[in-house]
Motif scaffolding. Sequence first.
Motif, PDB file in Angstrom:
ATOM      1  N   LEU A  21       0.837  -1.203   0.000  1.00  0.00           N
ATOM      2  CA  LEU A  21       0.000   0.000   0.000  1.00  0.00           C
ATOM      3  C   LEU A  21       0.871   1.252   0.000  1.00  0.00           C
ATOM      4  O   LEU A  21       0.640   2.188  -0.782  1.00  0.00           O
ATOM      5  N   ALA A 116      -2.952   5.852   6.308  1.00  0.00           N
ATOM      6  CA  ALA A 116      -3.151   5.155   5.028  1.00  0.00           C
ATOM      7  C   ALA A 116      -3.926   3.865   5.238  1.00  0.00           C
ATOM      8  O   ALA A 116      -4.804   3.488   4.436  1.00  0.00           O
ATOM      9  N   ARG A 117      -3.588   3.162   6.336  1.00  0.00           N
ATOM     10  CA  ARG A 117      -4.298   1.929   6.641  1.00  0.00           C
ATOM     11  C   ARG A 117      -5.780   2.204   6.890  1.00  0.00           C
ATOM     12  O   ARG A 117      -6.666   1.462   6.413  1.00  0.00           O
ATOM     13  N   LYS A 120      -7.571   2.827   3.587  1.00  0.00           N
ATOM     14  CA  LYS A 120      -7.741   1.590   2.827  1.00  0.00           C
ATOM     15  C   LYS A 120      -8.857   0.728   3.405  1.00  0.00           C
ATOM     16  O   LYS A 120      -9.621   0.106   2.665  1.00  0.00           O
ATOM     17  N   THR A 231      -5.268   6.303  -1.005  1.00  0.00           N
ATOM     18  CA  THR A 231      -5.494   4.853  -0.929  1.00  0.00           C
ATOM     19  C   THR A 231      -6.659   4.455  -1.845  1.00  0.00           C
ATOM     20  O   THR A 231      -6.627   3.396  -2.476  1.00  0.00           O
ATOM     21  N   ASP A 234      -5.266   4.660  -5.352  1.00  0.00           N
ATOM     22  CA  ASP A 234      -4.387   3.516  -5.586  1.00  0.00           C
ATOM     23  C   ASP A 234      -5.213   2.261  -5.854  1.00  0.00           C
ATOM     24  O   ASP A 234      -4.884   1.459  -6.736  1.00  0.00           O
ATOM     25  N   SER A 235      -6.306   2.091  -5.102  1.00  0.00           N
ATOM     26  CA  SER A 235      -7.171   0.925  -5.319  1.00  0.00           C
ATOM     27  C   SER A 235      -7.810   0.959  -6.703  1.00  0.00           C
ATOM     28  O   SER A 235      -7.856  -0.044  -7.413  1.00  0.00           O
TER      29      SER A 235
END
Length: 562
Positions: A21, A116-117, A120, A231, A234-235
């Motif tokens: 990630l 970030a986690r 996501k 995030t 990015d996904s």
Amino acid sequence: MNPERTFGRGGLNGFLDVDGLLEGIGLDEADVAWRKEFIGFDEADEQRLTDLEPMLRDNQDEIADEFYDNLLEYEKARDVVGRSPKGVEQLKQTQRAYLVSLATGDYDLEYFENRARIGKLHELLDMPLKQYVGQYGVYYDLIMRRVNERVQEQVVTAIEEWLAEREADADGGLGRLSEALGFGGRGGAEATDGLEASLEETVRDAIDDGMADVLSLLRIINLDVQIATETYVDSYAQDLEAAIEQREQLAADVESDVETPLDELHEAGEVVARRAEGISQHTESQAASAEEAATEIGEISAAAEEVASVAAEARRESERTEQLAADGVEAAAEARRELGAIEDATERVETAAAELESSTDEIDEAIERLDEMAQRTTILASNAKIESTRGDAGDETMAVIADEVNSFAKQTKRDLDAIETALEDISEATAETVDAVAETSDRVDQGGERVRDTIESLEEIHDAARSTAAGLADVAAATDQQAHSIEATAESVDDLSRSAEQVAEAAESVAAASQEQTASLGEVSAAVGRLTDVEPLESTPVYERVASESDPHLEPEATETQ
């Protein structure tokens, strides 16, 4: 366990590749430093956030409750919360931890890795990006209301401190405040727009300090939103890359798989073209045969209509015959009734003749007795005549009586002779009448038999005529139905003929299309190599997998949504 340390460590974390990630969004120490510098986040902001920690901690319960009360009013938000492996109370606990973590973090790479986690995990729960970013609007309202109260308190405190510093003045604190506000006394050069410069500066400094706190909060939240949003991006990029790879692989597989079928299709197209041409020829022949059959059926239809017309005429004649037979039966019945009356009259005449003959016999007997009496009267008159000749007085009378008796006897004799003659005539007429009546009775009997035979024949004729009329009606109906059926068949054959012509035209089109298909198969084969249309990626959502795999005893502080 410290909630700030467990924040963002919930059940879905086992499905995250944190290193991947971070690499995907390019998050490292240099990137974090650049982001801070770009929005002006520095150590002063960190200190201000630290100073805000008591306020945030004191209001964490109230803010978390109000935040979820607002969030759960919307169905889409409730759906996302429902997909989380945590309950609402656990989510509120996480919200409280997040709020406090804004003011207690080190704001280093590890801090933003955790952010970030969190972003996501929201994406894994299928929370739309607009909802994730939009909920910060609610968050701003809840936090800024408390910050506003804090700023107001800071301003009031600054004024109170300013007044405390001037309590040594002779005029006292209240008088000094009145002058500072420009309500009289010594304003002069120290006042600006009616407000003492030192007080104004104090108030402005307090407000500026409060606004600096607000900016510090907005900067750290902005950094959070940046990381979480990336995030999502990015996904989306990963999904797009996977879709592109799938498309390319599918295109290669399709190109490989359809190569042989395309060759077979090419050959089949040629076969179809040849067969379509044969179908066209057979269909043309079929159309010609159908047209000929239609012509013949048309003639049959005309003949059937003629038969139907004749049958209808015969039916009308049969109905007329039936009516005449019915009239004859009725007349025969009337004749039977008249014949019965004649037979009754004949019987009465025979009876009267018999009675007349009997009366004639009685008259004959009476005449015989009268004749005998006349003879005896004649004899008596003769005797009286003889006695009168003896000459005494009574003799004249006796003579007269004798003459009268003799005259009566002669007259009676003449009358009896006339009656006998008349009776003989009557007897002869009576005999002739009896003979005529007997003959008439015989003839009436014979005529009655013939009338009865005629009536029976007429009844049989009537029944036969009625049956014939019914049969002819059935024949007429059947003939009419046959005519309609033949006409419908003729129309069907016409339709068949037209359909056959259309089929022939269509077969010709099919043949032409098949030839074009055969010619274009090469182009199709080349186009398959450029195949770009693929189905979207399909995968089981992570929140469904974690619902079946996660431990129900996970730490209540750990969660995946704000």
